[in-house]
Design a protein around this motif. Structure first.
Motif, PDB file in Angstrom:
ATOM      1  N   THR A 457      11.566   2.529  10.868  1.00  0.00           N
ATOM      2  CA  THR A 457      12.205   3.431   9.925  1.00  0.00           C
ATOM      3  C   THR A 457      13.604   2.879   9.651  1.00  0.00           C
ATOM      4  N   VAL A 458      13.872   2.566   8.406  1.00  0.00           N
ATOM      5  CA  VAL A 458      15.095   1.850   8.060  1.00  0.00           C
ATOM      6  C   VAL A 458      15.806   2.572   6.935  1.00  0.00           C
ATOM      7  N   SER A 459      17.150   2.635   7.063  1.00  0.00           N
ATOM      8  CA  SER A 459      17.979   3.233   6.022  1.00  0.00           C
ATOM      9  C   SER A 459      18.791   2.133   5.354  1.00  0.00           C
ATOM     10  N   ILE A 460      18.717   2.073   4.006  1.00  0.00           N
ATOM     11  CA  ILE A 460      19.455   1.066   3.253  1.00  0.00           C
ATOM     12  C   ILE A 460      20.176   1.722   2.082  1.00  0.00           C
ATOM     13  N   GLY A 461      21.141   1.000   1.510  1.00  0.00           N
ATOM     14  CA  GLY A 461      21.819   1.467   0.311  1.00  0.00           C
ATOM     15  C   GLY A 461      23.197   2.028   0.586  1.00  0.00           C
ATOM     16  N   THR A 468      15.665   5.718   2.679  1.00  0.00           N
ATOM     17  CA  THR A 468      14.950   5.549   3.936  1.00  0.00           C
ATOM     18  C   THR A 468      13.531   5.126   3.652  1.00  0.00           C
ATOM     19  N   ILE A 469      13.102   4.066   4.329  1.00  0.00           N
ATOM     20  CA  ILE A 469      11.739   3.569   4.158  1.00  0.00           C
ATOM     21  C   ILE A 469      11.099   3.456   5.524  1.00  0.00           C
ATOM     22  N   SER A 470       9.762   3.534   5.556  1.00  0.00           N
ATOM     23  CA  SER A 470       9.039   3.431   6.818  1.00  0.00           C
ATOM     24  C   SER A 470       7.802   2.571   6.621  1.00  0.00           C
ATOM     25  N   GLY A 471       7.466   1.853   7.671  1.00  0.00           N
ATOM     26  CA  GLY A 471       6.278   1.023   7.602  1.00  0.00           C
ATOM     27  C   GLY A 471       5.799   0.673   8.999  1.00  0.00           C
ATOM     28  N   HIS A 472       4.588   0.064   9.052  1.00  0.00           N
ATOM     29  CA  HIS A 472       3.996  -0.256  10.331  1.00  0.00           C
ATOM     30  C   HIS A 472       3.472  -1.691  10.286  1.00  0.00           C
ATOM     31  N   GLY A 473       3.646  -2.430  11.412  1.00  0.00           N
ATOM     32  CA  GLY A 473       3.168  -3.808  11.465  1.00  0.00           C
ATOM     33  C   GLY A 473       3.213  -4.318  12.894  1.00  0.00           C
ATOM     34  N   LEU A 474       2.811  -5.589  13.066  1.00  0.00           N
ATOM     35  CA  LEU A 474       2.793  -6.161  14.401  1.00  0.00           C
ATOM     36  C   LEU A 474       4.197  -6.381  14.947  1.00  0.00           C
ATOM     37  N   GLY A 475       5.166  -6.566  14.076  1.00  0.00           N
ATOM     38  CA  GLY A 475       6.551  -6.738  14.481  1.00  0.00           C
ATOM     39  C   GLY A 475       7.471  -6.079  13.479  1.00  0.00           C
ATOM     40  N   ALA A 483       6.523  -1.710   4.330  1.00  0.00           N
ATOM     41  CA  ALA A 483       7.178  -0.572   3.678  1.00  0.00           C
ATOM     42  C   ALA A 483       7.677  -0.968   2.288  1.00  0.00           C
ATOM     43  N   LEU A 484       8.255  -2.157   2.156  1.00  0.00           N
ATOM     44  CA  LEU A 484       8.753  -2.619   0.860  1.00  0.00           C
ATOM     45  C   LEU A 484       7.613  -2.835  -0.119  1.00  0.00           C
ATOM     46  N   GLU A 485       6.500  -3.394   0.363  1.00  0.00           N
ATOM     47  CA  GLU A 485       5.356  -3.635  -0.517  1.00  0.00           C
ATOM     48  C   GLU A 485       4.838  -2.317  -1.084  1.00  0.00           C
ATOM     49  N   LYS A 486       4.782  -1.321  -0.225  1.00  0.00           N
ATOM     50  CA  LYS A 486       4.265  -0.030  -0.663  1.00  0.00           C
ATOM     51  C   LYS A 486       5.207   0.639  -1.646  1.00  0.00           C
ATOM     52  N   LEU A 487       6.527   0.542  -1.353  1.00  0.00           N
ATOM     53  CA  LEU A 487       7.501   1.251  -2.171  1.00  0.00           C
ATOM     54  C   LEU A 487       7.670   0.622  -3.540  1.00  0.00           C
ATOM     55  N   PHE A 488       7.636  -0.725  -3.604  1.00  0.00           N
ATOM     56  CA  PHE A 488       7.953  -1.412  -4.863  1.00  0.00           C
ATOM     57  C   PHE A 488       6.745  -2.116  -5.480  1.00  0.00           C
ATOM     58  N   ASP A 489       5.582  -1.920  -4.884  1.00  0.00           N
ATOM     59  CA  ASP A 489       4.378  -2.550  -5.410  1.00  0.00           C
ATOM     60  C   ASP A 489       4.596  -4.058  -5.565  1.00  0.00           C
ATOM     61  N   VAL A 490       5.048  -4.665  -4.510  1.00  0.00           N
ATOM     62  CA  VAL A 490       5.338  -6.090  -4.491  1.00  0.00           C
ATOM     63  C   VAL A 490       4.614  -6.709  -3.303  1.00  0.00           C
ATOM     64  N   SER A 491       4.111  -7.949  -3.478  1.00  0.00           N
ATOM     65  CA  SER A 491       3.488  -8.646  -2.359  1.00  0.00           C
ATOM     66  C   SER A 491       4.529  -9.534  -1.688  1.00  0.00           C
ATOM     67  N   ILE A 492       4.613  -9.478  -0.379  1.00  0.00           N
ATOM     68  CA  ILE A 492       5.627 -10.222   0.370  1.00  0.00           C
ATOM     69  C   ILE A 492       4.940 -11.034   1.461  1.00  0.00           C
ATOM     70  N   GLU A 549      14.422  -5.972  -8.926  1.00  0.00           N
ATOM     71  CA  GLU A 549      15.707  -5.781  -9.576  1.00  0.00           C
ATOM     72  C   GLU A 549      16.130  -4.318  -9.631  1.00  0.00           C
ATOM     73  N   ILE A 550      15.194  -3.409  -9.515  1.00  0.00           N
ATOM     74  CA  ILE A 550      15.574  -2.009  -9.610  1.00  0.00           C
ATOM     75  C   ILE A 550      16.085  -1.530  -8.256  1.00  0.00           C
ATOM     76  N   GLU A 551      16.976  -0.601  -8.262  1.00  0.00           N
ATOM     77  CA  GLU A 551      17.467  -0.045  -7.012  1.00  0.00           C
ATOM     78  C   GLU A 551      16.382   0.837  -6.413  1.00  0.00           C
ATOM     79  N   PRO A 552      16.230   0.808  -5.093  1.00  0.00           N
ATOM     80  CA  PRO A 552      15.193   1.648  -4.470  1.00  0.00           C
ATOM     81  C   PRO A 552      15.535   3.121  -4.623  1.00  0.00           C
ATOM     82  N   SER A 553      14.521   3.908  -4.837  1.00  0.00           N
ATOM     83  CA  SER A 553      14.713   5.358  -4.915  1.00  0.00           C
ATOM     84  C   SER A 553      14.455   5.944  -3.537  1.00  0.00           C
ATOM     85  N   VAL A 554      14.843   7.155  -3.382  1.00  0.00           N
ATOM     86  CA  VAL A 554      14.674   7.814  -2.093  1.00  0.00           C
ATOM     87  C   VAL A 554      13.187   7.952  -1.799  1.00  0.00           C
ATOM     88  N   ALA A 555      12.785   7.472  -0.625  1.00  0.00           N
ATOM     89  CA  ALA A 555      11.368   7.507  -0.262  1.00  0.00           C
ATOM     90  C   ALA A 555      10.970   8.918   0.103  1.00  0.00           C
TER      91      ALA A 555
END
Length: 555
Positions: A457-461, A468-475, A483-492, A549-555
């Motif tokens: 769980t990470v807070s940015i801006g 605040t964004i949240s995500g799950h992974g091996l590390g 979390a970024l992929e889900k929020l911005f529909d981007v592949s990383i 390029e767009i600023e993240p919105s509140v999750a």
């Protein structure tokens, strides 16, 4: 054509089949005699003032010269006055012997002794030219006539010295233009002079063999020295000295080979100042010995002071490529050279024997800094850029980022057309990799590990409106990327990332570098933070911000 090589004839080499000097190794320094204040001064457009001479004399003493030629007092009133000043003001250390030059003419020799009156010890250096061209075209004299000039001069030198018994006298004779003199005749004249002085009866004698004009390759000069060395009478009672000029650019090499051939003493000047192309460079020859593990018996560690004083007194600038003393001689612009230097320096310990690629000696020995070794321009590569960041800012880059960032620096250098200084390199690194968009600035993070991996769980801006964004992974990186992929529909896809702990005392404790592919676009970023996790997450956000390029919105 005016440019016609056919009007010159090759120098005839010495017919010598018993050479021994090529197998010799110089294992100790010769006796040095600095002739800056006479030979060097004669070559100046504007001769030195007494004050300048005093400053240069003091430098020569400080460096460690024990024999210093101070002038031609019989031919120059300033030289006479300077000689008197040194003696009357007691400015000559007890272990230093001054030397003065005079032609082999009675009236000049007599005035020379007047200049030296009261000296504790001194070298009277008398000369006359013996070369074929001088005999035939300048003096119009035969061999016997020229030899008689030398013998008469020797007699006068000896006779007047007896009038000053309180001074320890050394006599020195030079057959001027020795290299243009037939060897058998040169030996004949020298023996005749020594028959007058009788070094075998205790009179200290120096026989100086000058390459007044450099006429052949250094090996030929070595042959001449060895030939003379083998044939002179009284050899075991005299010191053989050489005085090489640089007309062919080989004065240092000629002096070194002459020492191998049996010379005991070398005359020259600091930085090689002298008539025409100059004299033998004492700095270069002494440092050549030093670089081979031979004590030069001179202290050249304060090279900056040496060059400053010589330049101030001679009003001649030191060439930036001058061996050992030039501004650029320990500088590497080439990328491959910089990389090799960087790797060698990183491996060595302070007590290791010196063995560093492209650096024949340690620049610190001459008071230089490693800052002057690696400098950056358009020819530089990744190693040099990385070295500058490590050296000046404690920033270590992984190899992949070294390669990438070096291209950024190279483009800047090509645009500006010159050298890129350390501050500019750091500015480029900050603006290209460390700059953080306020909307992507890491404010806080919370990581929890469970059986399935890490929940982040990470807070940015901005502080006023964080996201605040949240995500799950091996590390942590995989969790935040999800979390970024889900929020911005981007592949990383993370291609590489490296973490570095920084040394104590720096404002940041960690550096992280990351390279990702976001929606097929390669992005790299770096971050400094108090801990490696913060640095890694911030680097990830900065990399992704290059695509999103767009600023993240509140999750």
């Amino acid at each position: 054509m005016a440019f016609d090589h056919r009007k010159y004839i090759p120098f005839r080499p010495v017919a010598k089949t018993d050479r021994r000097w090529p197998d010799q190794v110089i294992e100790k320094a010769p006796r040095w005699c600095a002739v800056d204040l006479r030979d060097g001064n004669q070559a100046l457009v504007k001769p030195m003032t007494v004050a300048q001479k005093q400053r240069l004399f003091d430098l020569l003493v400080k460096v460690g010269f024990k024999e210093i030629e101070i002038g031609f007092p019989a031919a120059s009133q300033p030289d006479f006055d300077f000689c008197r000043k040194l003696i009357e003001e007691n400015r000559i250390p007890d272990d230093v012997q001054i030397q003065v030059l005079t032609q082999a003419r009675p009236e000049l020799i007599e005035r020379t002794y007047k200049a030296l009156e009261g000296a504790r010890k001194a070298i009277v250096h008398v000369y006359n030219s013996t070369s074929t061209v001088q005999r035939e075209q300048v003096f119009g004299m035969d061999r016997e006539g020229v030899k008689e000039i030398a013998v008469n001069g020797a007699r006068v030198v000896k006779a007047i010295a007896e009038k000053y018994p309180d001074t320890q006298w050394t006599f020195q004779y030079s057959p001027e233009s020795f290299t243009g003199t037939e060897l058998d005749y040169a030996a004949e004249v020298i023996d005749a002079v020594n028959d007058v002085w009788r070094p075998d009866q205790g009179q200290p004698v120096v026989i100086n063999l000058p390459a007044t004009v450099e006429m052949a390759t250094p090996n030929v000069f070595a042959d001449q020295i060895e030939w003379i060395n083998d044939r002179l009478r009284y050899r075991e009672h005299i010191a053989i000295s050489v005085h090489t000029h640089n007309d062919r650019g080989c004065a240092v090499a000629a002096a070194e080979l002459a020492v191998m051939a049996g010379a005991d003493r070398v005359e020259g000047t600091l930085m090689g100042n002298g008539e025409r192309t100059g004299n033998m460079d004492l700095v270069t020859m002494a440092m050549n010995l030093y670089s081979q593990g031979v004590d030069p018996t001179l202290d050249l560690s304060g090279m900056a002071e040496i060059t400053d004083v010589v330049e101030a007194c001679t009003e001649i600038s030191t060439h930036p490529r001058h061996p050992y003393a030039g501004e650029l001689v320990f500088t590497a612009f080439s990328g491959s050279h910089q990389d090799a230097i960087r790797k060698c320096l990183a491996r060595r310990n302070d007590d290791d024997l010196w063995n560093v690629a492209y650096l024949p000696i340690d620049p610190r020995d001459l008071g230089r800094r490693y800052e002057e070794v690696v400098r950056i321009n358009s020819q530089s590569g990744k190693g040099g850029v990385a070295y500058v960041l490590e050296r000046d800012y404690n920033i270590s880059l992984p190899r992949w980022l070294q390669i990438e960032f070096s291209k950024v620096v190279q483009r800047e250098a090509e645009i500006n057309g010159g050298e890129i200084d350390s501050l500019t390199i750091h500015r480029l690194f900050e603006s290209r990799y460390l700059r953080v968009d306020k909307a992507w600035e890491l404010r806080s993070y919370d990581l929890h590990r469970d059986d399935n991996g890490v929940k982040a769980t990470v807070s940015i801006g901005p502080e006023s409106s964080p996201t605040t964004i949240s995500g799950h992974g091996l590390g942590a990186v995989e969790a935040v990327s999800a979390a970024l992929e889900k929020l911005f529909d981007v592949s990383i896809a993370v291609e590489a990332y490296d973490e570095f702990a920084l040394s104590e005392g720096t404002s940041a404790n960690a550096l992280a570098c990351i390279r990702v592919t976001a929606n097929g676009q390669h992005c790299s970023a770096a971050a400094l933070a108090e801990d490696t996790t913060s640095a890694t997450l911030q680097a990830l956000f900065s990399a992704v911000s290059q695509v999103v390029e767009i600023e993240p919105s509140v999750a």
